[in-house]
Design an enzyme around this catalytic site. Structure first.
Site, mmCIF file in Angstrom:
data_model
loop_
_atom_site.group_PDB
_atom_site.id
_atom_site.type_symbol
_atom_site.label_atom_id
_atom_site.label_comp_id
_atom_site.label_asym_id
_atom_site.label_seq_id
_atom_site.Cartn_x
_atom_site.Cartn_y
_atom_site.Cartn_z
ATOM 1 N N CYS A 80 -40.996 -2.057 12.235
ATOM 2 C CA CYS A 80 -42.289 -1.377 12.363
ATOM 3 C C CYS A 80 -43.174 -1.942 13.477
ATOM 4 O O CYS A 80 -44.167 -1.327 13.853
ATOM 5 C CB CYS A 80 -43.035 -1.414 11.034
ATOM 6 S SG CYS A 80 -42.115 -0.678 9.671
ATOM 7 N N HIS A 117 -50.206 0.126 12.838
ATOM 8 C CA HIS A 117 -49.014 0.690 12.210
ATOM 9 C C HIS A 117 -49.438 1.370 10.918
ATOM 10 O O HIS A 117 -50.176 0.797 10.113
ATOM 11 C CB HIS A 117 -48.001 -0.423 11.933
ATOM 12 C CG HIS A 117 -46.897 -0.015 11.028
ATOM 13 N ND1 HIS A 117 -46.158 1.136 11.227
ATOM 14 C CD2 HIS A 117 -46.403 -0.584 9.898
ATOM 15 C CE1 HIS A 117 -45.263 1.254 10.270
ATOM 16 N NE2 HIS A 117 -45.391 0.218 9.451
ATOM 17 N N ASN A 138 -45.028 6.263 6.283
ATOM 18 C CA ASN A 138 -44.672 5.160 7.178
ATOM 19 C C ASN A 138 -43.451 5.582 7.995
ATOM 20 O O ASN A 138 -42.351 5.681 7.469
ATOM 21 C CB ASN A 138 -44.363 3.910 6.347
ATOM 22 C CG ASN A 138 -43.998 2.702 7.192
ATOM 23 O OD1 ASN A 138 -43.704 2.812 8.371
ATOM 24 N ND2 ASN A 138 -44.007 1.538 6.567
#
EC number: 2.3.1.180
Length: 325
Positions: free
Chosen positions: A119, A252, A282
């Site tokens: 990520c 993020h 996500n």
């Protein structure tokens, strides 16, 4: 003359299959897994995510985002002289998604490679592209985050399968006489490998270990908030700027609680926080460029704005990039 880099175009792409929490909960219920829209929203802020069709790969998603970024920059694919793809879900073991995507763009010759920092991948990739441009190794870089995390989810684990989605985001980073990328700060700590990982690997034609994502959510949350604050402050110090100079925080998009906590620690009003996790879930390395592109195209982010991009992910990896758009 000093050589800098700046973002000249953004693009993103989401697969058309949008799955709401209620729809996902209904699918999971058939498998005996209990969850609800209320449970997911309360803990994560996520309301929906997009899943790619079984025959769609990271390079397919990345290609669409790349085309839009190249068009926004006013360039042709042939102008690109560097391709970096941040992904944890490549089309195959090798070659890289970047090489596959290069061919799909109809170009050849320029360096193309993948970068794997989960990520945090996009801020890592953007930092590498910036360094290569500053060194003279490239002039027009295509930096992409692309993921199909739906392929590696354990749909018997409600604590993880509700969190992730598929998508891609891209930017064109060009050489500039004035600074665009102002500072970056990257870190990793391998002792936390086990708190977020896909432990399986291929050996002798078989997958040994689990090929599905596993996560210690509490450990990730505890680590993420602290390291995101420290990375942000480090980039500000390197650039000689203050928290009050930040126009937009684009972190993020993992969990709304982590994002709100980070903004609070930086003393930034939530109005300066770009949020797409509610609709995207996500999307790992794709989340920051997806959020950036949406903010640019909606008119929130304007030329000259100071943006703080932050990523945190498996490894454990984390980092931040401060830039003038």
């Amino acid at each position: 003359m000093t050589r800098y880099s700046r973002i000249t175009g953004t693009g993103s792409y989401l697969p058309p299959n949008r799955l709401t929490n209620a729809q996902l909960a209904a699918e999971l219920a058939v498998k005996g897994v209990e969850t609800s829209d209320e449970w997911i929203v309360e803990r994560t802020g996520i309301k929906a995510r997009h899943f790619a069709a079984p025959d769609v790969t990271s390079s397919d998603l990345g290609l669409e985002a790349a085309k839009r970024a190249i068009e926004a920059a006013g360039l042709q694919a042939a102008d690109i002289d560097l391709i970096i793809v941040a992904t944890s879900t490549p089309d195959m073991v090798f070659p890289s998604v970047a090489c596959i995507l290069q061919h799909k763009l109809g170009i050849a010759g320029c360096p193309a490679f993948d970068l794997q920092a989960v990520c945090s991948g996009f801020v890592y990739a953007l930092t590498v592209a910036d360094a290569m441009i500053k060194s003279g190794a490239a002039s027009k870089a295509l930096v992409i985050g692309a993921e199909v995390f739906s392929r590696i989810l354990d749909f018997s684990d409600r604590t993880t399968c509700v969190l992730f989605g598929d998508g891609a985001g891209a930017v064109v980073l060009e050489a500039s006489e004035t600074p665009g990328i102002l500072a970056s700060d990257l870190h990793a700590d391998g002792k936390h490998v086990g708190i977020l990982c896909v432990p399986g690997h291929v050996s002798g034609g078989q997958v040994l270990g689990s090929p599905l994502l596993t996560m210690d959510g509490k450990a990730v949350f505890k680590l993420a908030v602290g390291v995101l604050e420290s990375a942000a402050r480090a980039t500000l110090a390197k650039a000689g700027l203050l928290e009050t100079d930040i126009d937009w925080l684009i972190p993020h998009q993992a969990n709304l609680r982590i994002m709100h906590s980070t903004a609070k620690k930086l003393k930034l009003p939530l109005e300066k926080l770009i949020v797409t996790v509610d609709e995207h879930g996500n999307t790992s390395a794709a989340s920051i460029p997806l959020a950036l592109d949406e903010a640019v195209r909606s008119g929130k982010v304007k030329k000259g704005d100071i943006l703080m991009l932050e990523g945190v992910g498996g490894g454990f990896t984390w980092g931040a990039v401060l830039l003038k758009y």
